[in-house]
Design a protein around this motif. Sequence first.
Motif, PDB file in Angstrom:
ATOM      1  N   GLY A 160       0.814  -1.204   0.000  1.00  0.00           N
ATOM      2  CA  GLY A 160       0.000   0.000   0.000  1.00  0.00           C
ATOM      3  C   GLY A 160       0.842   1.246   0.000  1.00  0.00           C
ATOM      4  O   GLY A 160       0.431   2.279  -0.512  1.00  0.00           O
ATOM      5  N   GLN A 219     -14.340   9.180   0.655  1.00  0.00           N
ATOM      6  CA  GLN A 219     -13.397   8.051   0.639  1.00  0.00           C
ATOM      7  C   GLN A 219     -12.269   8.245   1.654  1.00  0.00           C
ATOM      8  O   GLN A 219     -11.857   7.290   2.318  1.00  0.00           O
ATOM      9  N   LYS A 263      -5.645  -5.954   4.342  1.00  0.00           N
ATOM     10  CA  LYS A 263      -5.889  -6.153   2.904  1.00  0.00           C
ATOM     11  C   LYS A 263      -7.189  -5.470   2.486  1.00  0.00           C
ATOM     12  O   LYS A 263      -7.277  -4.895   1.409  1.00  0.00           O
ATOM     13  N   LYS A 264      -8.193  -5.521   3.347  1.00  0.00           N
ATOM     14  CA  LYS A 264      -9.458  -4.843   3.062  1.00  0.00           C
ATOM     15  C   LYS A 264      -9.255  -3.321   3.054  1.00  0.00           C
ATOM     16  O   LYS A 264      -9.826  -2.613   2.231  1.00  0.00           O
ATOM     17  N   GLU A 290      -6.575  -1.840   2.275  1.00  0.00           N
ATOM     18  CA  GLU A 290      -5.855  -1.516   1.039  1.00  0.00           C
ATOM     19  C   GLU A 290      -6.817  -1.248  -0.112  1.00  0.00           C
ATOM     20  O   GLU A 290      -6.583  -0.387  -0.948  1.00  0.00           O
ATOM     21  N   THR A 291      -7.910  -1.980  -0.171  1.00  0.00           N
ATOM     22  CA  THR A 291      -8.925  -1.746  -1.195  1.00  0.00           C
ATOM     23  C   THR A 291      -9.526  -0.359  -1.009  1.00  0.00           C
ATOM     24  O   THR A 291      -9.729   0.379  -1.973  1.00  0.00           O
ATOM     25  N   GLN A 292      -9.781   0.009   0.237  1.00  0.00           N
ATOM     26  CA  GLN A 292     -10.303   1.345   0.526  1.00  0.00           C
ATOM     27  C   GLN A 292      -9.294   2.419   0.146  1.00  0.00           C
ATOM     28  O   GLN A 292      -9.660   3.475  -0.357  1.00  0.00           O
ATOM     29  N   ARG A 293      -8.015   2.153   0.406  1.00  0.00           N
ATOM     30  CA  ARG A 293      -6.970   3.123   0.062  1.00  0.00           C
ATOM     31  C   ARG A 293      -6.953   3.355  -1.447  1.00  0.00           C
ATOM     32  O   ARG A 293      -6.852   4.476  -1.918  1.00  0.00           O
ATOM     33  N   GLN A 294      -7.082   2.277  -2.209  1.00  0.00           N
ATOM     34  CA  GLN A 294      -7.082   2.398  -3.663  1.00  0.00           C
ATOM     35  C   GLN A 294      -8.302   3.188  -4.146  1.00  0.00           C
ATOM     36  O   GLN A 294      -8.201   4.012  -5.051  1.00  0.00           O
ATOM     37  N   THR A 295      -9.450   2.962  -3.519  1.00  0.00           N
ATOM     38  CA  THR A 295     -10.663   3.694  -3.868  1.00  0.00           C
ATOM     39  C   THR A 295     -10.479   5.181  -3.583  1.00  0.00           C
ATOM     40  O   THR A 295     -10.883   6.035  -4.376  1.00  0.00           O
TER      41      THR A 295
END
Length: 197
Positions: free
Chosen positions: A12, A114, A152-153, A155-160
């Motif tokens: 991340g 976000q 890991k979850k 990280e998905t939020q970070r990408q969003t």
Amino acid sequence: MNKKLAAALSSGAVLVLALTGCSGSEDNKELDAWAKKVCDLVPAQNKKITAAYDAITKAAEDTESTPAELQKADSQAFQDLSDGYKARATVIQSAGAPPGAEGGAKNLQDAVKQLTALSAAYADMKTQVDGLDTKDQAKFASGLKDVSAQMKKVETQRQTALDALKKLESGDTKQALAEQSGCKQVSASPSASSTDS
């Protein structure tokens, strides 16, 4: 077990507000003033977030630390990440929509939403780490595994959040931001290049 957490964090790296670019903007004083409001605060926020990720990675790689020391380092780092992303949301919210940007108000709302969600996710991570049993090595290791899975979850939020910021900073807005010294500092930092993807 903590190495999995470090790997998740390394992948991340740091969310560098996505406020970087290379070309100049057309003469738009309102947009330049908006960009200055945002970019003046980016270096301090980036430094705090970078230091937090570094602290988690360092703690994860430290085989000499006790569970209590690891817990303390991770807890503080997650708190700093939560604070850092909340501050970014506040800065963008305070600056308002970029003047003249198509869909600026909606893009602003999305980015703030976000970043706020990401801040809350890191606050939850801190709570999860604070609840680990440091007196029982096996339970602590199991708890760290759960933290790693949660990371890991996040990280998905970070990408969003990164995607929302990129949308906010497109077109003339990106050019105006690129001209500000605060955003130039961020784009020149070593961590920035690893997070632009």
